[in-house]
Design an enzyme around this catalytic site. Structure first.
Site, PDB file in Angstrom:
ATOM      1  N   HIS A  65      -1.780 -11.329   2.313  1.00 17.45           N
ATOM      2  CA  HIS A  65      -3.094 -11.460   1.682  1.00 17.45           C
ATOM      3  C   HIS A  65      -4.008 -10.413   2.308  1.00 17.45           C
ATOM      4  O   HIS A  65      -3.705  -9.854   3.339  1.00 17.45           O
ATOM      5  CB  HIS A  65      -3.668 -12.872   1.851  1.00 17.45           C
ATOM      6  CG  HIS A  65      -4.086 -13.188   3.245  1.00 17.45           C
ATOM      7  ND1 HIS A  65      -3.210 -13.670   4.187  1.00 17.45           N
ATOM      8  CD2 HIS A  65      -5.276 -13.070   3.877  1.00 17.45           C
ATOM      9  CE1 HIS A  65      -3.844 -13.847   5.336  1.00 17.45           C
ATOM     10  NE2 HIS A  65      -5.104 -13.481   5.184  1.00 17.45           N
ATOM     11  N   HIS A 101      -9.826   1.162  -0.369  1.00 19.14           N
ATOM     12  CA  HIS A 101     -10.162   0.351  -1.533  1.00 19.14           C
ATOM     13  C   HIS A 101      -9.105  -0.725  -1.701  1.00 19.14           C
ATOM     14  O   HIS A 101      -8.018  -0.638  -1.146  1.00 19.14           O
ATOM     15  CB  HIS A 101     -10.302   1.200  -2.804  1.00 19.14           C
ATOM     16  CG  HIS A 101      -9.026   1.696  -3.403  1.00 19.14           C
ATOM     17  ND1 HIS A 101      -8.302   2.743  -2.880  1.00 19.14           N
ATOM     18  CD2 HIS A 101      -8.344   1.298  -4.508  1.00 19.14           C
ATOM     19  CE1 HIS A 101      -7.240   2.959  -3.632  1.00 19.14           C
ATOM     20  NE2 HIS A 101      -7.234   2.097  -4.632  1.00 19.14           N
ATOM     21  N   GLU A 121     -10.426  -1.725  -7.515  1.00 20.33           N
ATOM     22  CA  GLU A 121      -9.759  -1.144  -8.679  1.00 20.33           C
ATOM     23  C   GLU A 121      -8.990  -2.251  -9.381  1.00 20.33           C
ATOM     24  O   GLU A 121      -8.382  -3.096  -8.731  1.00 20.33           O
ATOM     25  CB  GLU A 121      -8.779  -0.068  -8.206  1.00 20.33           C
ATOM     26  CG  GLU A 121      -7.810   0.413  -9.247  1.00 20.33           C
ATOM     27  CD  GLU A 121      -6.736   1.341  -8.681  1.00 20.33           C
ATOM     28  OE1 GLU A 121      -5.832   1.693  -9.459  1.00 20.33           O
ATOM     29  OE2 GLU A 121      -6.787   1.704  -7.489  1.00 20.33           O
TER      30      GLU A 121
END
Length: 148
Positions: free
Chosen positions: A7, A72, A125
């Site tokens: 995670h 990101h 994204e």
């Protein structure tokens, strides 16, 4: 043994604001949370086993793309149509985008997506592996996800 991403943990400045964004706008499910004033966190899932994303309220400042660390966070959708549904929801929530609409990952690529920021400025994204063949590529010689 091959390592896989388990995670992702993100430091946030306001857990309630970030939880609303990731749960209500992006559709993650709240699995568990800690509500002590000095130890607030939320585990978020996507319907599979275990958390996909953990929000930790321990940041004092917004995300800084100029510092070492996370560049990101990328999510994958099953189709460009689904990416566009996320785009509509995000625009409805007032999110600003790095590019207009779905863009290709690079010139001529079949994959592409949308690029935006969460409430703390973390770059995000959402892309699909196919369907962006006719979408523009913002950077002809570099991956789109690298420079936003």
């Amino acid at each position: 043994m091959t390592l896989r991403t388990g995670h992702t943990g993100l430091n946030v400045t306001d857990i309630d604001r970030s939880l609303a964004f990731y749960r209500d706008v992006l559709g993650f499910t709240l699995l568990a949370e800690g509500k002590e004033d000095d130890r607030r966190y939320a585990f978020l899932g996507d319907g599979g086993e275990g958390p996909v994303l953990t929000l930790w309220q321990q940041a004092r400042e917004a995300y800084d793309g100029g510092r070492a660390g996370l560049h990101h966070l990328a999510f994958t959708a099953d189709s460009v149509d689904r990416v566009q549904e996320y785009e509509t929801a995000l625009r409805g929530a007032g999110v600003e985008f790095a590019h207009e609409g779905v863009v290709a990952h690079r010139e001529g690529a079949a994959s592409g997506g949308i690029f935006f920021h969460d409430p703390d400025g973390t770059r995000l994204e959402i892309s699909a592996p196919l369907g962006a063949e006719t979408a523009p590529a913002p950077h002809a010689s570099a991956p789109t996800c690298g420079f936003f």
